[in-house]
Design an enzyme around this catalytic site. Structure first.
Site, PDB file in Angstrom:
ATOM      1  N   HIS A  20       0.839  -1.201   0.000  1.00 48.99           N
ATOM      2  CA  HIS A  20       0.000   0.000   0.000  1.00 48.99           C
ATOM      3  C   HIS A  20       0.874   1.251   0.000  1.00 48.99           C
ATOM      4  O   HIS A  20       1.984   1.246   0.534  1.00 48.99           O
ATOM      5  CB  HIS A  20      -0.923  -0.001   1.224  1.00 48.99           C
ATOM      6  CG  HIS A  20      -2.019  -1.015   1.118  1.00 48.99           C
ATOM      7  ND1 HIS A  20      -1.824  -2.347   1.416  1.00 48.99           N
ATOM      8  CD2 HIS A  20      -3.316  -0.902   0.732  1.00 48.99           C
ATOM      9  CE1 HIS A  20      -2.957  -3.002   1.212  1.00 48.99           C
ATOM     10  NE2 HIS A  20      -3.879  -2.157   0.800  1.00 48.99           N
ATOM     11  N   GLU A  56      -9.975   8.694   7.435  1.00 49.69           N
ATOM     12  CA  GLU A  56     -10.299  10.091   7.163  1.00 49.69           C
ATOM     13  C   GLU A  56     -10.981  10.718   8.382  1.00 49.69           C
ATOM     14  O   GLU A  56     -11.601  10.031   9.194  1.00 49.69           O
ATOM     15  CB  GLU A  56     -11.263  10.189   5.963  1.00 49.69           C
ATOM     16  CG  GLU A  56     -10.736   9.578   4.687  1.00 49.69           C
ATOM     17  CD  GLU A  56     -10.710   8.045   4.694  1.00 49.69           C
ATOM     18  OE1 GLU A  56     -11.574   7.422   5.328  1.00 49.69           O
ATOM     19  OE2 GLU A  56      -9.796   7.486   4.072  1.00 49.69           O
ATOM     20  N   ASN A  94     -17.544  -0.445   6.111  1.00 44.80           N
ATOM     21  CA  ASN A  94     -18.041   0.462   7.159  1.00 44.80           C
ATOM     22  C   ASN A  94     -18.575   1.705   6.469  1.00 44.80           C
ATOM     23  O   ASN A  94     -18.201   1.991   5.325  1.00 44.80           O
ATOM     24  CB  ASN A  94     -16.882   0.862   8.104  1.00 44.80           C
ATOM     25  CG  ASN A  94     -15.710   1.466   7.347  1.00 44.80           C
ATOM     26  OD1 ASN A  94     -14.895   0.745   6.758  1.00 44.80           O
ATOM     27  ND2 ASN A  94     -15.630   2.780   7.315  1.00 44.80           N
TER      28      ASN A  94
HETATM   29  N1  HPA Z   1     -11.512   4.730   4.928  1.00 46.51           N
HETATM   30  C1  HPA Z   1     -10.387   4.361   4.295  1.00 46.51           C
HETATM   31  N2  HPA Z   1     -10.047   3.119   4.076  1.00 46.51           N
HETATM   32  C2  HPA Z   1     -10.878   2.160   4.498  1.00 46.51           C
HETATM   33  C3  HPA Z   1     -12.074   2.459   5.167  1.00 46.51           C
HETATM   34  C4  HPA Z   1     -12.406   3.833   5.386  1.00 46.51           C
HETATM   35  O1  HPA Z   1     -13.457   4.177   5.971  1.00 46.51           O
HETATM   36  N3  HPA Z   1     -12.664   1.282   5.462  1.00 46.51           N
HETATM   37  C5  HPA Z   1     -11.859   0.304   4.970  1.00 46.51           C
HETATM   38  N4  HPA Z   1     -10.777   0.825   4.404  1.00 46.51           N
END
Ligand code: HPA
Length: 273
Positions: free
Chosen positions: A95, A194, A236
């Site tokens: 990543h 975030e 989520n």
């Molecule tokens: N934000 C950024 N990356 C993520 C999120 C998120 O809410 N959920 C899973 N990966």
């Protein structure tokens, strides 16, 4: 961990060729057709699509390293599909937030292209901005906003991204599940999630899903001439869209919970490619 891609004088496409040669040798498969990176929640699909011909330790393939992220795998698998096509499942995704540079982030994609693939399937777990996307909802990526301030493309090479996420492949996915919604994915650098204000900004500029992968890989895929299918799992609701705080553990749990369903969906899509 040392990696030949960290040498600024190295040619990343040459290292991708070397990686593809090692994969061909270890798998006995001279040309692969479809590549995929399986993010949170999608990994099981590798078990459903066909017969595993070879499982290669990423550390044995030039330019790859073992994953540093709990819950992510570190192997490259060669799978024979019922259609006779060969799929390459790229674990060991690096990543951008790991800080090893973009070359490492997109090495899997470049290796897939060097291995002969024509289609790149990029999947991820992400935060949903649409409230209707409860955790566990798969979403097709229709476009992206690259908010990393980085590019995998080096030099004055002006690659067109107008139709980056193939409409043809999205239509095939919808022919498997007509209820699949689609949206714009916004890649943040991470690894922090975030803030609610950032999610509101993302929403205001046209994003529907926020995450920490995929956009840079999709750009590199287009540069290499691959047709791209992008799929997010809303693990989520994004920060501030619901009241609950976010945790990596819960993201993984939501992925696990949705895994059988969305992996089966992806496996069905792959049979149509
Ligand atoms: N934000 C950024 N990356 C993520 C999120 C998120 O809410 N959920 C899973 N990966």
């Amino acid at each position: 961990m040392s990696n030949p891609l960290d040498d600024p004088k190295a040619d990343p496409f040459e290292i991708a060729k070397q990686a593809a040669a090692v994969i061909a040798e270890k798998s006995g498969v001279a040309k692969h057709d479809i590549a995929m990176t399986l993010g949170s929640g999608w990994a099981k699909s590798a078990d459903l699509i066909g017969e595993t011909i070879a499982t290669i330790d990423a550390a044995d393939v030039p330019g790859f390293n073992r994953s540093e992220v709990v819950g992510h795998v570190s192997t490259i698998r060669s799978i024979l599909l019922p259609s006779g096509k060969h799929a390459l499942v790229l674990g060991a995704r690096t990543h951008f937030y790991e800080g090893h540079g973009v070359r490492r982030v997109v090495h899997g994609v470049r290796t897939a292209a060097a291995a002969g693939c024509e289609i790149m399937i990029l999947t991820n777990g992400a935060g949903g901005i649409k409230t209707s996307w409860a955790p566990g909802t798969p979403v097709l990526i229709s476009d992206h906003i690259n908010f990393t301030s980085a590019s995998p493309i080096e030099g004055a090479n002006f690659v067109d991204l107008t139709d980056l996420y193939s409409l043809r492949l999205r239509d095939i996915a919808r022919s498997v599940d007509s209820s699949l919604d689609e949206g714009v994915y916004m890649q943040f650098r991470g690894p922090h999630y975030e803030t609610p204000a950032e999610v509101q900004m993302a929403k205001a500029i046209g994003a529907h899903i926020v995450g920490m992968s995929t956009a840079l890989e999709a750009i590199a895929a287009r540069q290499s001439g691959l047709e791209v299918l992008g799929l997010s799992l809303s693990t989520n609701l994004a920060a501030g869209i619901s009241d609950s705080p976010l945790s990596h553990k819960e993201v993984l749990e939501a992925g696990k919970e949705a895994e059988p369903r969305i992996s089966a969906l992806l496996a069905q899509i792959i049979t149509k490619l």
